[in-house]
Design a protein around this motif. Structure first.
Motif, PDB file in Angstrom:
ATOM      1  N   ALA A   1       4.211  13.029  -4.555  1.00 23.86           N
ATOM      2  CA  ALA A   1       4.592  13.737  -3.320  1.00 23.86           C
ATOM      3  C   ALA A   1       6.016  14.269  -3.441  1.00 23.86           C
TER       4      ALA A   1
ATOM      5  N   ARG B   1      -3.162   4.633   2.869  1.00 13.54           N
ATOM      6  CA  ARG B   1      -2.937   5.306   4.166  1.00 13.54           C
ATOM      7  C   ARG B   1      -1.700   4.734   4.859  1.00 13.54           C
TER       8      ARG B   1
ATOM      9  N   ARG C   1       0.883   3.456   3.404  1.00 16.21           N
ATOM     10  CA  ARG C   1       2.043   3.947   2.642  1.00 16.21           C
ATOM     11  C   ARG C   1       2.393   5.379   3.083  1.00 16.21           C
ATOM     12  N   VAL C   2       1.361   6.206   3.199  1.00 15.53           N
ATOM     13  CA  VAL C   2       1.576   7.608   3.580  1.00 15.53           C
ATOM     14  C   VAL C   2       2.152   7.680   5.001  1.00 15.53           C
TER      15      VAL C   2
ATOM     16  N   GLY D   1      -2.250   3.766  -3.737  1.00 14.57           N
ATOM     17  CA  GLY D   1      -1.283   4.870  -3.631  1.00 14.57           C
ATOM     18  C   GLY D   1       0.014   4.656  -4.381  1.00 14.57           C
TER      19      GLY D   1
ATOM     20  N   TRP E   1       4.507  11.328   4.534  1.00 13.72           N
ATOM     21  CA  TRP E   1       4.202  12.387   3.558  1.00 13.72           C
ATOM     22  C   TRP E   1       3.106  13.288   4.117  1.00 13.72           C
TER      23      TRP E   1
ATOM     24  N   LEU F   1       1.724   7.815  -5.435  1.00 10.22           N
ATOM     25  CA  LEU F   1       1.930   8.873  -4.436  1.00 10.22           C
ATOM     26  C   LEU F   1       3.391   9.244  -4.238  1.00 10.22           C
ATOM     27  N   SER F   2       4.279   8.265  -4.331  1.00  7.90           N
ATOM     28  CA  SER F   2       5.690   8.562  -4.094  1.00  7.90           C
ATOM     29  C   SER F   2       6.190   9.595  -5.097  1.00  7.90           C
TER      30      SER F   2
ATOM     31  N   GLN G   1       5.816   6.572   5.065  1.00  7.15           N
ATOM     32  CA  GLN G   1       6.745   7.521   4.424  1.00  7.15           C
ATOM     33  C   GLN G   1       6.706   8.896   5.074  1.00  7.15           C
TER      34      GLN G   1
ATOM     35  N   VAL H   1       0.341  14.776   1.686  1.00 16.21           N
ATOM     36  CA  VAL H   1      -0.678  13.923   1.048  1.00 16.21           C
ATOM     37  C   VAL H   1      -1.931  13.846   1.919  1.00 16.21           C
TER      38      VAL H   1
END
Ligand SMILES: C[S@@+](CC[C@H](N)C(=O)[O-])C[C@H]1O[C@@H](n2cnc3c(N)ncnc32)[C@H](O)[C@@H]1O
Length: 222
Positions: free
Chosen positions: A73, A96, A98-99, A66, A104, A69-70, A102, A107
């Protein structure tokens, strides 16, 4: 090495090998983010080229842990969507985390081979960052393109064989590729399958030719 462990998988002369890729990233997941730090400028350039916009839906194809992703997103915002597709349970577990850390909510992560991922609807853009094994699979590329809107933006970036005077740099490309892919086939022009689906791409060599950035759009009549 545990009993029955036959050592790191060797890239094959043929096409990508799913079992070998799963084994490769099972081993690599714990150190992956550190190893990819060197390539952050390429990731930033690829995402800048993709130019995700607020409210859009973006596919992060082979999203790994990920690391993209930052930026994705943040760009699509709370009313957009980022869909990460990743077949390695160990890699996606990190994505997962990380999400969750954060928060998010935009995501969604799909743990599946790209070629059979349960995608719904059509997205505005797709990123293939360091996904050579996926780009080598016609069925995976076709599945992604079938889930993009006409005119959708597509960016791919990753390692390539260095041509011409910088040829000696392949001494660095080879070990990096051996850690990342299960087939070296197509490393001379890794965007070729994408080009077959989308038509001509704009391809820029970067990093003295050891990496590339390719971009294009889904044809309007697709
Ligand atoms: C080098 S990593 C790139 C990860 C991420 N895109 C990045 O930029 O950090 C390649 C990823 O592709 C995944 N992968 C390889 N073949 C795949 C396939 N057929 N379907 C889904 N994921 C795949 C691997 O498990 C791995 O996590």
């Amino acid at each position: 090495m545990s009993p029955g462990d036959s050592g790191p998988p060797r890239p094959r002369a043929g096409g990508p090998d799913r079992a070998a890729a799963l084994a490769q990233y099972r081993r690599r997941a714990g150190v992956y983010d550190l190893e990819l730090a060197l390539f952050e400028p390429l990731r930033r350039a690829a995402i800048a080229q993709l130019a995700p916009q607020a409210g859009e839906t973006v596919l992060d194809v082979g999203c790994g842990t990920g690391l993209s992703l930052s930026a994705l997103a943040g760009a699509v915002g709370a009313h957009g969507a980022v869909i990460g597709i990743e077949q390695s349970p160990e890699m996606i577990a990190r994505a997962r985390d990380r999400v969750a850390q954060q928060g998010w909510r935009q995501v969604t992560l799909l743990c599946a081979p790209v070629e059979t991922a349960p995608l719904q609807g059509r997205a505005d853009a797709a990123l293939f960052h360091f996904t050579h094994d996926i780009l080598c699979r016609p069925e995976a590329v076709a599945h992604v393109v079938a889930h993009l809107k006409p005119g959708a933006r597509v960016v791919a970036a990753g390692l390539q064989w260095v041509r011409g005077v910088g040829f000696a740099l392949n001494a660095l490309v080879l070990p990096a590729a051996l850690r990342s892919v299960t087939s070296l086939r197509g490393l001379g022009a890794p965007w070729r399958e994408l080009e077959r689906c989308l038509g001509a791409l704009e391809v820029q060599p970067m990093g003295l030719g050891a990496v590339y950035l390719a971009s294009g759009r889904v044809p309007e009549d697709c």
